[in-house]
Design an enzyme around this catalytic site. Sequence first.
Site, PDB file in Angstrom:
ATOM      1  N   ASN A   1     -18.750  48.539  15.395  1.00 51.12           N
ATOM      2  CA  ASN A   1     -17.924  49.522  14.672  1.00 51.12           C
ATOM      3  C   ASN A   1     -17.193  48.832  13.524  1.00 51.12           C
ATOM      4  OD1 ASN A   1     -16.735  52.284  14.709  1.00 51.12           O
ATOM      5  ND2 ASN A   1     -14.822  51.220  15.138  1.00 51.12           N
TER       6      ASN A   1
ATOM      7  N   GLU B   1     -13.713  57.319  13.387  1.00 52.67           N
ATOM      8  CA  GLU B   1     -12.258  57.304  13.137  1.00 52.67           C
ATOM      9  C   GLU B   1     -11.927  58.079  11.848  1.00 52.67           C
ATOM     10  OE1 GLU B   1     -10.570  53.329  13.347  1.00 52.67           O
ATOM     11  OE2 GLU B   1     -12.185  52.637  14.667  1.00 52.67           O
TER      12      GLU B   1
ATOM     13  N   HIS C   1     -12.513  55.783   7.533  1.00 50.17           N
ATOM     14  CA  HIS C   1     -11.186  55.820   6.915  1.00 50.17           C
ATOM     15  C   HIS C   1     -11.403  55.829   5.398  1.00 50.17           C
ATOM     16  CE1 HIS C   1      -9.082  55.357  10.654  1.00 50.17           C
ATOM     17  NE2 HIS C   1      -9.734  54.248  10.948  1.00 50.17           N
TER      18      HIS C   1
ATOM     19  N   ASP D   1     -10.686  59.997   8.759  1.00 49.61           N
ATOM     20  CA  ASP D   1      -9.595  60.630   8.019  1.00 49.61           C
ATOM     21  C   ASP D   1      -9.866  60.383   6.534  1.00 49.61           C
ATOM     22  OD1 ASP D   1      -8.698  57.920   7.671  1.00 49.61           O
ATOM     23  OD2 ASP D   1      -7.286  58.122   9.323  1.00 49.61           O
TER      24      ASP D   1
END
Length: 351
Positions: free
Chosen positions: A203, A268, A239, A270
């Site tokens: 990741n 993750e 991100h 955003d």
Amino acid sequence: MKFSALYLAAITLACTAVAVPTSGHQGGPKTLTLDEAAKKTGRYIGTATDKWILDGDEPYAKIAASDEFSQYTHENTVKWESIEPQPGVFNFTGGDALVAFAKKNGNKNIRGHTLVWHSQLAPWVTANNYTAPELKAVLKRHVQTVAGHFKGKFFHWDVVNEVFDDDGSFRKTIWYNTFGEDYIEWAFRWAREADPKAKLYINDYNFEGISDKTNAVTALVKKLKRKGVPIDGIGAQGHLISGSISNTTEALWRKWSDELGVDVAITELDIRIKTPATPEKLKLQAEEYAYIAKACLAVKRCKGITLWQFTDKYSWVPDVFSGEGDALPWTTDLEKKPAYFALLDALKGKK
């Protein structure tokens, strides 16, 4: 990534002012949730969270428990500093609490995050008062104890996290500086021994477009697979910065899926903007959320999308990036933003 405090009042007001109301079609057919729409494509929508937030914020917990999500990631409570604060002393309280919450609310899946990382280590690890053989034993104990504790309870694990710098070189960490790249192979093999059924991922951030960094992970995964290392997938953290998203996202993820034969997950997500929010900024952000969803839908082995929190109220972004925020599909007041509806439409196949 770390969780944040509440937004400053000015940011909250700015975001709320341009929010789209949550009210649905009164008297009409039931509107699909994000995860319900994703499931129709064979994918999932999840969110990062932790039990301390769920226990302290009932309106938030109601959304987290709803059919908007079928997967959770522990935001912090499974990271090393929390779960092994002293050598060989493990604290599974926070990890177990979210597992129980997931089981109670629809038996949601759990993504483990993370077994091996250079950040948020316990101070006794970073002090590194060990010989190389001793540190290897410390690492193996951690990986196998944590993965073994959650055996059968997590469907995916981020086994190693953020091993590359943006130039494609290995990040110089306590693990790399001591062992070279060998620790990556060890971690995957140990994790598979501890939990044979969980899917194992590497990741990292900036895994959303073709670059020196993504070329490096492609080469590494090829190498690991040739050696029979049990690596099942690549996690793209997601991100992202609004207005600066690569146009090669789908091509990259397709390459990993088709050429490497591994799964892909957005782990993750955003998309941060310059604050204060404006309708124009939120419109672009919404288009970018749809872009990421469409890229996932276009790649056969893209398994799903996890938001890094779902509300700006608990986003890590403002604490780390000054003057940026409003990165998530719900406002601080838990109202749905344009990003929510764009993401939903993309999952439903709307152009």
